[in-house]
Each structure stands twice: as C-alpha cells, then as structure tokens.
Motif scaffolding. Structure first.
Motif, PDB file in Angstrom:
ATOM      1  N   GLY A   5     107.890  -2.167  30.331  1.00  0.00           N
ATOM      2  CA  GLY A   5     108.002  -3.627  29.840  1.00  0.00           C
ATOM      3  C   GLY A   5     109.532  -4.075  29.839  1.00  0.00           C
ATOM      4  O   GLY A   5     109.484  -5.044  30.186  1.00  0.00           O
TER       5      GLY A   5
ATOM      6  N   LEU B 217     103.855 -13.483  33.069  1.00  0.00           N
ATOM      7  CA  LEU B 217     105.417 -13.573  33.291  1.00  0.00           C
ATOM      8  C   LEU B 217     105.880 -13.425  34.693  1.00  0.00           C
ATOM      9  O   LEU B 217     106.868 -14.246  34.856  1.00  0.00           O
TER      10      LEU B 217
ATOM     11  N   PRO C 177      94.615  -3.774  28.351  1.00  0.00           N
ATOM     12  CA  PRO C 177      95.551  -4.950  28.652  1.00  0.00           C
ATOM     13  C   PRO C 177      96.284  -5.315  27.455  1.00  0.00           C
ATOM     14  O   PRO C 177      97.317  -5.762  27.717  1.00  0.00           O
TER      15      PRO C 177
ATOM     16  N   THR D 265      90.389   2.131  31.722  1.00  0.00           N
ATOM     17  CA  THR D 265      88.923   1.502  31.699  1.00  0.00           C
ATOM     18  C   THR D 265      87.935   2.262  32.149  1.00  0.00           C
ATOM     19  O   THR D 265      86.773   2.541  31.583  1.00  0.00           O
TER      20      THR D 265
ATOM     21  N   THR E 250      89.207  -4.822  41.094  1.00  0.00           N
ATOM     22  CA  THR E 250      90.208  -5.470  40.213  1.00  0.00           C
ATOM     23  C   THR E 250      91.732  -5.206  40.738  1.00  0.00           C
ATOM     24  O   THR E 250      92.693  -5.875  40.797  1.00  0.00           O
TER      25      THR E 250
ATOM     26  N   VAL F  60      95.869   0.231  33.496  1.00  0.00           N
ATOM     27  CA  VAL F  60      94.816  -0.385  32.873  1.00  0.00           C
ATOM     28  C   VAL F  60      93.394  -0.049  33.710  1.00  0.00           C
ATOM     29  O   VAL F  60      92.578   0.348  32.875  1.00  0.00           O
TER      30      VAL F  60
ATOM     31  N   THR G 102     103.734  -4.621  38.462  1.00  0.00           N
ATOM     32  CA  THR G 102     102.439  -5.225  38.296  1.00  0.00           C
ATOM     33  C   THR G 102     101.277  -4.429  38.581  1.00  0.00           C
ATOM     34  O   THR G 102      99.997  -4.117  38.118  1.00  0.00           O
TER      35      THR G 102
ATOM     36  N   VAL H 188     105.481  -5.225  26.331  1.00  0.00           N
ATOM     37  CA  VAL H 188     106.613  -5.996  26.955  1.00  0.00           C
ATOM     38  C   VAL H 188     107.583  -6.602  25.724  1.00  0.00           C
ATOM     39  O   VAL H 188     108.711  -6.567  25.921  1.00  0.00           O
TER      40      VAL H 188
ATOM     41  N   ILE I 174      94.281  -8.006  41.571  1.00  0.00           N
ATOM     42  CA  ILE I 174      95.615  -8.239  40.900  1.00  0.00           C
ATOM     43  C   ILE I 174      96.832  -8.183  41.795  1.00  0.00           C
ATOM     44  O   ILE I 174      97.666  -8.987  41.799  1.00  0.00           O
TER      45      ILE I 174
ATOM     46  N   LEU J  41     110.107 -14.442  24.893  1.00  0.00           N
ATOM     47  CA  LEU J  41     110.709 -13.874  25.970  1.00  0.00           C
ATOM     48  C   LEU J  41     111.636 -14.784  26.760  1.00  0.00           C
ATOM     49  O   LEU J  41     112.470 -14.513  27.806  1.00  0.00           O
TER      50      LEU J  41
ATOM     51  N   SER K  43     101.023  -1.398  36.276  1.00  0.00           N
ATOM     52  CA  SER K  43     100.521  -1.531  35.187  1.00  0.00           C
ATOM     53  C   SER K  43      98.951  -1.761  35.123  1.00  0.00           C
ATOM     54  O   SER K  43      98.342  -1.512  34.284  1.00  0.00           O
ATOM     55  N   ALA K  44      98.694  -2.595  36.269  1.00  0.00           N
ATOM     56  CA  ALA K  44      97.069  -2.701  36.829  1.00  0.00           C
ATOM     57  C   ALA K  44      96.286  -1.336  36.996  1.00  0.00           C
ATOM     58  O   ALA K  44      95.311  -1.203  36.437  1.00  0.00           O
TER      59      ALA K  44
ATOM     60  N   VAL L 260      86.215  -8.099  36.599  1.00  0.00           N
ATOM     61  CA  VAL L 260      87.545  -7.827  37.066  1.00  0.00           C
ATOM     62  C   VAL L 260      88.642  -8.718  36.059  1.00  0.00           C
ATOM     63  O   VAL L 260      89.729  -8.116  35.828  1.00  0.00           O
TER      64      VAL L 260
ATOM     65  N   VAL M 162      99.373  -3.114  26.881  1.00  0.00           N
ATOM     66  CA  VAL M 162     100.194  -3.064  27.716  1.00  0.00           C
ATOM     67  C   VAL M 162     101.061  -4.397  27.804  1.00  0.00           C
ATOM     68  O   VAL M 162     102.134  -4.448  27.711  1.00  0.00           O
ATOM     69  N   SER M 163     100.078  -5.443  27.518  1.00  0.00           N
ATOM     70  CA  SER M 163     101.169  -6.834  27.228  1.00  0.00           C
ATOM     71  C   SER M 163     101.909  -6.806  26.076  1.00  0.00           C
ATOM     72  O   SER M 163     103.165  -7.207  26.016  1.00  0.00           O
TER      73      SER M 163
ATOM     74  N   ALA N  67      89.814  -7.259  32.933  1.00  0.00           N
ATOM     75  CA  ALA N  67      90.761  -6.003  32.835  1.00  0.00           C
ATOM     76  C   ALA N  67      91.961  -6.373  33.553  1.00  0.00           C
ATOM     77  O   ALA N  67      92.880  -5.585  33.413  1.00  0.00           O
ATOM     78  N   PHE N  68      92.347  -7.557  33.630  1.00  0.00           N
ATOM     79  CA  PHE N  68      93.658  -8.068  34.232  1.00  0.00           C
ATOM     80  C   PHE N  68      94.683  -7.599  33.226  1.00  0.00           C
ATOM     81  O   PHE N  68      94.434  -8.421  31.914  1.00  0.00           O
ATOM     82  N   PRO N  69      95.759  -7.188  33.258  1.00  0.00           N
ATOM     83  CA  PRO N  69      96.874  -7.455  32.469  1.00  0.00           C
ATOM     84  C   PRO N  69      97.599  -8.861  32.281  1.00  0.00           C
ATOM     85  O   PRO N  69      98.375  -8.957  33.188  1.00  0.00           O
TER      86      PRO N  69
ATOM     87  N   PHE O 160      99.317 -10.837  30.749  1.00  0.00           N
ATOM     88  CA  PHE O 160     100.580 -11.160  30.159  1.00  0.00           C
ATOM     89  C   PHE O 160     101.646 -10.904  31.268  1.00  0.00           C
ATOM     90  O   PHE O 160     102.407 -11.675  31.639  1.00  0.00           O
ATOM     91  N   PHE O 161     101.314  -9.598  31.948  1.00  0.00           N
ATOM     92  CA  PHE O 161     102.365  -9.281  33.072  1.00  0.00           C
ATOM     93  C   PHE O 161     102.388 -10.478  33.985  1.00  0.00           C
ATOM     94  O   PHE O 161     103.291 -10.776  34.588  1.00  0.00           O
ATOM     95  N   LEU O 162     101.214 -10.867  34.323  1.00  0.00           N
ATOM     96  CA  LEU O 162     100.793 -11.667  35.487  1.00  0.00           C
ATOM     97  C   LEU O 162     101.593 -13.002  35.185  1.00  0.00           C
ATOM     98  O   LEU O 162     102.424 -13.643  35.896  1.00  0.00           O
TER      99      LEU O 162
END
Lengths: 327, 322
Positions: free
Chosen positions: A276, B172, A257, A306, A15, A302, A295, A264, A19, B261, A298-299, B161, A260-261, B164-166, B168-170
């Motif tokens: 954020g 943006l 996630p 997990t 992950t 997360v 990024t 922002v 990312i 945003l 934050s990844a 994988v 965290v989203s 588990a990605f955030p 919204f960050f990506l």
C-alpha cells in the motif's frame, strides 16, 4: 462439483484480465504522459529526445499491441523496470509483499478467532446485558472510519501514553537484537495497524455470526438435538455452528478487497513499508510500471483468496460435492 | 412507502444533514446574511449551491466583508462568521475558543466553517456517485433478470468479477492521472459501486417477471420493453433503493479515504478526509476530533436509516439482527 470449480476458475481468470485491461487502458488514455521525465511542461527536452524516450518505453505503438505485449510479459512475471530507480518492479514488489501479507493475514486471523466466538456468545445469551452491550459496541465500531481511529490511536496510545510505537515496522537498532526480541518488537509494532485493519470487519462478522447462529438455533436439527438431551454447549458448538460457519467462507472471500483497500490507508498512516505504501509512493511519482504491477499483484492476491474460499466452501458443504443434477 | 416512528426519526436526521449541506454558505460565511446600507443586500445567498448563481452579483465576489462597508447601518452575520477558504496567519492553530468555536488549522482557516462546508462536498459525492451506480446497476440488473440466458450469464459473471475488484487500488490509480475535481471524483466512484445494486435488481426483476401483474400486462398486449420499464421496474425498485443508501454511505467513506491520501477533493475545498490528513502529525486534537466526528455521524445517520428501511421491508431480519 467440477462444473462449479470450472465456473469459479473462469470468473477468476476474467477478473484478472478485466482488472489488468481496465487499469492499462485507463492509465494510457488519461492526459499526461506516464513518466514524470516525459512531461513537456516541466522539463522541456527537444522533440527528438521525447520521441526517443517514447519509443524506448514503447509508448508510440498502438494501445492494443502495448497491452498484449505487457500482458505477455506479466504472464512471465516480468513487470518491467521502475521509472524511479530503474530496479525491476518484481524485486520492488517482492521486497514489500511479506509486510503486507503479515498485516493482512494477522487481521484475517484475528477477525475469525474473535468474531465467531463472540457471535456464538451473544447468540447463546440472546437479549442479555452482555448481548446488548456487545451489540452496541460492535455497531459503533462498525461505523467508525478506520483511518480516523488510526489517527486517534496514534495520538492517544502512541504519542500520549507511549504504550505503542508511533509508526514503522521495527524499533531503531532492532537489527542487532536476538531473533526473539526482534520478533516481539515486530509484533509490538504490528498491534495498532492490525487492530485498525481488523476491527470494522470483525464487528460486521460478529453480528453476522450472531444472526446466522440464531437462525441455526431455531432449526429442526437443533430442536432434535435438544430433544435427544444434549447440553446447550454441545448444541451450540457442534450442531448450530456446524451449519452456520459455511457462509463465512464466502464472506471471507468478499472481505479480501476490503482488507487490501484498507491497508493502503493504514500503511500510509503507520509508515508500514508494504504494498500500500509502495502504491502511494508510485502514484505520486507516476511510476507507471510499478502502479500496473501493483494492481496486478493485488488483484491476483484477491482473486486467489476468493478461489481458496470458494474451494473450501465446496469441501465444507457436502450438498455441493454430489454430482449436480440438472434442475 | 415505508413509514414508522423510528424511520421518521432517521429521515429527520438525514434532512438535517441535507439542510447543512445545502445551507452551508448561510451557516458559515464571511459574507453577511443581511447587510443594510443604502439598500438591503443578502450576500451569503449568492454562494448557495445551484440557486446562488441566479442571485449572485458581480460586486459581491471581490469584496472583503470584514471591515464596515460604506454606508453600512446594520448587518447580520452567519453563526460562523468565516468562509472555509479565508486564510488568517495570525490564527494559526488557534485552539477552540469563542472566536473560532472549533479552532483553526495550519493556515488559520476556521475549522467549523471547513467542517460545515465539508458536508456539502461529502453529500454531493455520495449522491452523484450513487445515482451513477444506480443507473448502471438497475439497467444491467434489469437486462440480466428479464432477458435471461446469454445476457444473464454474461452480466452475472460480470457482477461477480466486479465484486472481486480491489476498487480502491483502481480508483487511486485512475484518479492520480486525472485532474482533480469533485464531479469527476463522484462519477469515478459511482462507476465502481454498481455491482451489488445490479445483483439486487436482477433478483427482484426475476421474481416479479412471474408475477400475475406482469402476466396481466402481457395479456393486455404490452411489449417486452413496456412490461419491463412500466410494470416490473417500478415495483422492484424499493429494495434496490434501500441497498443504494448503504452504497451512498460507502461512497462517502471512499471519498474521505481518497481525499485523505490526497487524490480526492482538491484544495481549498474542504473534505472531511482531507481535513483529517492535514491533522495527521499536527498534534492538535481539535483538528483530528471534529472532522472525524462529522464523518462518522454522517455515515452512521445514512446507515441507520438504511437499516431501518430494510427492517421495514423484511421484518424477519429485525428478529434476527441485533
């Protein structure tokens, strides 16, 4: 058990790599130079200067090399310097990290301390007035977009009634107050953002807890407990909750996630100086080392969350602890 | 297919939503619906999505429709006689009245028109991104569920994988470097929403791969591709499509958040999220209430419909859920 943990670690590692790779490649392939100062249309420096800047930031080298170089430095927690104020990205992130953590941990705490008892209460009094009213309220809460609620609360409770501060992490002149006053002031400022961050997931969790507990209450273990003459309270809290709480751990991992989203948007609305808000500022100034650093952080948060949830799951469910027999 | 009284009601609500989205230029427009001068003209039709391009006449787009047109005898205006981009500084922050039924924004643009046209944008993004997510999710899920072994392992870990990605960050980060446009926004959102769909498809395909109908098809000499695409996938799509309705509601919410945003739908196109961001700090209640209400109603409609579908599919759930 070892195999399970190993698989989780493998997923966590990929992950992180995924990312960073996706963000890095996408940011590099999109049109427009990363740094605002390098934009030819706006500034118009001579080609030699552009070339010098490009080589200074390493932008003239092949993409793969740039990624490996950057990933190597990231592994040593070096994210480079911000293109806006030339301070190390790590310092900028560490300054903001506690604020975001405070917000998210408070939200997580509230979600669990409210949702599980609420789910238990509604499950125990199934189809009563309390259950129906709670069901409707929770459904409405779940459907309301958090940033709209944030705006409404800001207008109603902060501007209109003045019960809560409009925005920011602390009152003006709070630095001179006693530690206790400062702490209470901080809590007072956190109330609205934390509420907005948590109510949606709280509603979802309470409904999920109710459904899970209802299923547990109809299980054989509960029936045998009832036939042994145990009281309804003990059955609900020990026997039903004992088997129903384990799936919460997995869900908690998937919740991160979302939190965290959400932060922002919520940090932007309440001018909360966390990660954020930093991301938002960096996106507007195209401060590219900071965006990448954020990024990654934050990844990592997360993924770490997990992993913790998965490990707890392993400890909580005795069936997983036994050595796996091949099926 | 799935039917029932409650589902019909939900479907009706969705159809109303779709009708508002498609008919937005007929509901809120500065162009008249019907203009009778020397001949009959239907200028509002020219702005209908897709179809409008065929009917549009070059003289319509440049005209100011508010004063009486030459040789005008009679006109029928839309219920909201403003377009979403019509600036009128005299009407700055006009509160709701008979003239502007939901009020006007900082540039005097009619809020009702902007909220109505926001439906088009929101549903467009929701639909397109869900289609993108479905295409990726179904393909990967089918591959994982049907081939098994290495492909299954790789795709399943990929799904974990991606979950588990955030995202919204990506989103943006990516959108801040791309030129803003609605189709691009929809596709990029769609690219982040496939994992749970892939998971559902995989489970369904695995379940069906052992079904008698597949055995029969194989016995009749069908090859693996034919079995997968003609026999397994059509039967496994229903639960995936139900999951896709939730993805659509989620995508619309993400669009609103991104537009809030400032990285979503570009001005002057109205998006509910963008309208809310302009409302922040304006201190005008109508600018906060109405776009948020529209967003909530649209998302709830789609979610309720999805939940009703799910109950129909799995009656056990309706017993357990509130």
């Amino acid at each position: 058990m070892i195999a399970y943990l190993f698989r989780r670690l493998l997923v966590a590692g990929s992950t992180l790599v995924g990312i960073t790779l996706v963000t890095f490649v996408v940011l590099h392939l999109t049109p427009g130079e990363p740094a605002p100062g390098l934009n030819i249309e706006t500034r118009g420096p001579d080609p030699a200067t552009i070339q010098a800047l490009r080589s200074r930031y390493g932008l003239d080298r092949p993409l793969g090399l740039q990624y490996l170089d950057w990933a190597g430095r990231v592994a040593r927690l070096d994210f480079g310097r911000s293109m806006v104020d030339h301070r190390p990205v790590r310092t900028r992130i560490l300054e903001r990290l506690p604020r975001t953590l405070a917000l998210n941990l408070a939200a997580l705490g509230i979600i669990f301390t409210v949702a599980i008892p609420l789910g238990a209460l509604t499950a125990a009094r199934r189809n009563s007035t309390v259950d129906r009213a709670a069901g409707l309220t929770l459904y409405t809460l779940y459907a309301l977009p958090s940033f709209w609620v944030a705006l409404l609360l800001q207008a109603g409770l902060a501007v209109g009634l003045g019960w809560f501060p409009l925005a920011g992490p602390a009152s003006e002149g709070a630095a001179a107050w006693s530690p206790l006053a400062r702490w209470l002031d901080g809590l007072w400022h956190m109330a609205l953002p934390v509420f907005c961050l948590s109510y949606g997931s709280l509603a979802f969790f309470a409904r999920f807890a109710r459904a899970n507990l209802l299923e547990a209450l109809s299980s054989e273990c509960v029936r045998s407990a009832r036939s042994r003459g145990l009281g309804p309270g003990r059955i609900l809290w020990r026997h039903a909750l004992g088997q129903a709480w384990i799936p919460f751990l997995t869900l908690a991992g998937l919740l991160l996630p979302t939190l965290v989203s959400g932060s922002v948007l919520i940090e932007r609305i309440f001018a909360w100086p966390g990660l954020g808000a930093l991301l938002y500022e960096s996106l507007f100034t195209r401060d590219y080392p900071t965006i990448l650093g954020l990024t990654v952080i934050s990844a990592t948060l997360v993924v770490a969350g997990t992993l913790i949830a998965d490990t707890l799951y392993l400890l909580a469910d005795p069936r997983l602890r036994r050595p796996a027999k091949s099926p | 297919m799935i039917s029932g009284r409650k589902v019909r009601l939900g479907r009706l609500a969705l159809m109303v939503l779709a009708a508002v989205a498609l008919g937005a230029p007929l509901l809120a427009n500065d162009r008249p619906l019907i203009l009778r001068g020397e001949g009959w003209q239907f200028p509002a039709l020219g702005e209908i999505p897709l179809l409008g391009r065929l009917l549009e006449q070059p003289s319509w787009s440049r005209r100011d429709w508010s004063p009486p047109q030459p040789a005008e005898r009679w006109r029928l205006s839309p219920p909201v006689p403003f377009s979403y981009r019509q600036v009128s500084l005299a009407d700055r922050y006009a509160p709701p009245s008979r003239h502007h039924i939901l009020g006007a924004d900082a540039l005097g643009r009619d809020l009702a028109a902007r909220v109505i046209h926001g439906t088009t944008v929101s549903l467009q993004v929701g639909l397109v991104s869900t289609c993108v997510a479905l295409a990726i999710g179904v393909l990967l899920g089918a591959l994982a569920g049907y081939t098994g072994r290495v492909a299954d392992f790789v795709i399943s870990r990929g799904i974990e994988v991606a979950l588990a990605f955030p995202t919204f960050f990506l989103l943006l980060a990516v959108l801040s470097f791309l030129p803003p446009s609605v189709p691009l926004l929809a596709v990029v959102i769609g690219l982040t929403r496939w994992p749970s769909l892939a998971r559902y498809t995989r489970a369904e395909v695995m379940r069906l791969a052992r079904a008698p109908l597949v055995e029969a098809a194989r016995a009749a000499g069908a090859g693996p591709a034919r079995v997968l695409f003609l026999h397994i996938l059509p039967h496994s799509l229903t639960p995936v499509l139900v999951a896709a309705t939730f993805q659509m509601a989620g995508a619309m919410l993400v669009e609103a958040g991104l537009s809030f945003l400032g990285f979503g739908v570009p001005e002057p196109l109205p998006s509910w999220g963008g309208l809310l961001s302009q409302a922040q700090g304006s201190g005008r209640w109508w600018l906060v209430i109405f776009p948020g209400l529209a967003l909530t109603l649209a998302i709830t409609t789609i979610q309720v419909l999805g939940e009703q579908y799910r109950e129909k599919l799995d009656p056990r759930l309706s017993r357990l859920q509130p």
